[in-house]
Design a protein around this motif. Structure first.
Motif, PDB file in Angstrom:
ATOM      1  N   VAL A  43       0.848  -1.202   0.000  1.00 48.14           N
ATOM      2  CA  VAL A  43       0.000   0.000   0.000  1.00 48.14           C
ATOM      3  C   VAL A  43       0.880   1.247   0.000  1.00 48.14           C
ATOM      4  O   VAL A  43       0.626   2.189  -0.753  1.00 48.14           O
ATOM      5  N   ALA A  44       1.916   1.255   0.808  1.00 47.69           N
ATOM      6  CA  ALA A  44       2.802   2.415   0.879  1.00 47.69           C
ATOM      7  C   ALA A  44       3.478   2.695  -0.462  1.00 47.69           C
ATOM      8  O   ALA A  44       3.749   3.853  -0.794  1.00 47.69           O
ATOM      9  N   LEU A  45       3.715   1.659  -1.260  1.00 46.31           N
ATOM     10  CA  LEU A  45       4.367   1.812  -2.560  1.00 46.31           C
ATOM     11  C   LEU A  45       3.382   2.063  -3.695  1.00 46.31           C
ATOM     12  O   LEU A  45       3.787   2.320  -4.826  1.00 46.31           O
ATOM     13  N   SER A  46       2.098   2.005  -3.410  1.00 49.89           N
ATOM     14  CA  SER A  46       1.073   2.154  -4.435  1.00 49.89           C
ATOM     15  C   SER A  46       1.109   3.561  -5.038  1.00 49.89           C
ATOM     16  O   SER A  46       1.196   4.551  -4.315  1.00 49.89           O
ATOM     17  N   PRO A  47       1.036   3.665  -6.367  1.00 41.73           N
ATOM     18  CA  PRO A  47       1.120   4.983  -7.012  1.00 41.73           C
ATOM     19  C   PRO A  47       0.002   5.923  -6.572  1.00 41.73           C
ATOM     20  O   PRO A  47      -1.168   5.594  -6.677  1.00 41.73           O
ATOM     21  N   GLY A  48       0.390   7.065  -6.050  1.00 46.30           N
ATOM     22  CA  GLY A  48      -0.581   8.093  -5.683  1.00 46.30           C
ATOM     23  C   GLY A  48      -1.137   8.001  -4.275  1.00 46.30           C
ATOM     24  O   GLY A  48      -1.911   8.867  -3.871  1.00 46.30           O
ATOM     25  N   VAL A  49      -0.764   6.992  -3.502  1.00 45.76           N
ATOM     26  CA  VAL A  49      -1.308   6.888  -2.140  1.00 45.76           C
ATOM     27  C   VAL A  49      -0.749   8.024  -1.288  1.00 45.76           C
ATOM     28  O   VAL A  49       0.425   8.366  -1.380  1.00 45.76           O
ATOM     29  N   THR A  50      -1.618   8.658  -0.516  1.00 49.26           N
ATOM     30  CA  THR A  50      -1.173   9.749   0.357  1.00 49.26           C
ATOM     31  C   THR A  50      -1.207   9.362   1.825  1.00 49.26           C
ATOM     32  O   THR A  50      -0.435   9.879   2.613  1.00 49.26           O
ATOM     33  N   ARG A  51      -2.130   8.487   2.206  1.00 48.67           N
ATOM     34  CA  ARG A  51      -2.182   8.003   3.588  1.00 48.67           C
ATOM     35  C   ARG A  51      -3.028   6.739   3.641  1.00 48.67           C
ATOM     36  O   ARG A  51      -3.856   6.510   2.769  1.00 48.67           O
ATOM     37  N   ALA A  52      -2.798   5.970   4.683  1.00 52.12           N
ATOM     38  CA  ALA A  52      -3.567   4.743   4.884  1.00 52.12           C
ATOM     39  C   ALA A  52      -3.939   4.618   6.352  1.00 52.12           C
ATOM     40  O   ALA A  52      -3.132   4.926   7.230  1.00 52.12           O
ATOM     41  N   THR A  53      -5.165   4.200   6.592  1.00 46.72           N
ATOM     42  CA  THR A  53      -5.666   4.000   7.949  1.00 46.72           C
ATOM     43  C   THR A  53      -6.122   2.551   8.074  1.00 46.72           C
ATOM     44  O   THR A  53      -6.788   2.032   7.180  1.00 46.72           O
ATOM     45  N   TRP A  54      -5.780   1.924   9.182  1.00 44.07           N
ATOM     46  CA  TRP A  54      -6.162   0.539   9.446  1.00 44.07           C
ATOM     47  C   TRP A  54      -7.037   0.530  10.689  1.00 44.07           C
ATOM     48  O   TRP A  54      -6.636   1.056  11.730  1.00 44.07           O
ATOM     49  N   GLU A  55      -8.229  -0.068  10.599  1.00 41.42           N
ATOM     50  CA  GLU A  55      -9.156  -0.150  11.728  1.00 41.42           C
ATOM     51  C   GLU A  55      -9.634  -1.591  11.873  1.00 41.42           C
ATOM     52  O   GLU A  55      -9.722  -2.312  10.892  1.00 41.42           O
ATOM     53  N   ALA A  56      -9.994  -1.959  13.094  1.00 44.79           N
ATOM     54  CA  ALA A  56     -10.488  -3.310  13.353  1.00 44.79           C
ATOM     55  C   ALA A  56     -11.883  -3.252  13.946  1.00 44.79           C
ATOM     56  O   ALA A  56     -12.203  -2.349  14.719  1.00 44.79           O
ATOM     57  N   PHE A  57     -12.706  -4.223  13.539  1.00 43.32           N
ATOM     58  CA  PHE A  57     -14.082  -4.347  14.006  1.00 43.32           C
ATOM     59  C   PHE A  57     -14.348  -5.801  14.345  1.00 43.32           C
ATOM     60  O   PHE A  57     -13.757  -6.706  13.745  1.00 43.32           O
ATOM     61  N   ALA A  58     -15.262  -6.040  15.249  1.00 39.06           N
ATOM     62  CA  ALA A  58     -15.638  -7.415  15.584  1.00 39.06           C
ATOM     63  C   ALA A  58     -16.323  -8.052  14.382  1.00 39.06           C
ATOM     64  O   ALA A  58     -17.174  -7.439  13.733  1.00 39.06           O
ATOM     65  N   GLY A  59     -15.936  -9.263  14.069  1.00 33.92           N
ATOM     66  CA  GLY A  59     -16.539 -10.007  12.967  1.00 33.92           C
ATOM     67  C   GLY A  59     -17.324 -11.189  13.499  1.00 33.92           C
ATOM     68  O   GLY A  59     -17.660 -11.252  14.683  1.00 33.92           O
ATOM     69  N   ILE A  60     -17.612 -12.124  12.623  1.00 33.44           N
ATOM     70  CA  ILE A  60     -18.361 -13.318  13.020  1.00 33.44           C
ATOM     71  C   ILE A  60     -17.409 -14.473  13.294  1.00 33.44           C
ATOM     72  O   ILE A  60     -16.279 -14.492  12.814  1.00 33.44           O
TER      73      ILE A  60
END
Length: 156
Positions: A43-60
């Motif tokens: 993701v960090a190397l992806s062309p044009g990416v300016t920022r990335a956010t990672w979030e976690a949620f409860a799943g099944i």
């Protein structure tokens, strides 16, 4: 007292207190295998990416859903794209959203992906994507199709 502290310190790893968070597991996932780069690096190397956010949620079934929201500079992300079709304009903001499932055993599975394009006035459109975005990230190619980076021009 010293023995009690020592016992607690020895028990913490067994209780999972030092286990990696689901976001870290997803970020460190190597979708192209052990010799490939981690998803966070792709993701960090992806062309044009300016920022990335990672979030976690409860799943099944004990899973945790990790959502990656990567914002792209629409001009850089659209580099190499033809001009938008008649009546369309480039988005003012664009995002790649990827949902991943992290199991209690720390395996990672792709759930879904979508592209979001926003106008300067806040209007947006959302487009479903498939697991091909992971391959595009691994190839350091544009993960969102050119058409997903444009909006109707009459909304300006």
């Amino acid at each position: 007292m010293y023995r009690l502290v020592l016992l607690v310190l020895l028990a913490l790893p067994l209780a999972g207190c030092f286990a990696p968070r689901a976001e870290d597991t997803a970020r460190n996932w190597r979708p192209m295998g052990a010799n490939g780069l981690a998803l966070g690096r792709l993701v960090a190397l992806s062309p044009g990416v300016t920022r990335a956010t990672w979030e976690a949620f409860a799943g099944i079934k004990g899973q945790t859903v990790v959502r990656l929201a990567a914002e792209y500079d629409p001009v850089r992300a659209a580099a190499g794209c033809p001009p938008p079709e008649a009546g369309m304009v480039r988005a003012a903001r664009s995002f790649l959203i990827v949902d991943l499932a992290v199991t209690p055993q720390k395996s990672v599975d792709f759930i879904a992906a979508k592209a979001q394009a926003y106008s300067a006035d806040g209007y947006f459109e959302e487009y479903d994507l498939d697991i091909g975005v992971i391959a595009a990230l691994a190839a350091r190619a544009r993960p969102m199709p050119c058409a997903d980076l444009a909006l109707p021009g009459y909304l300006r």
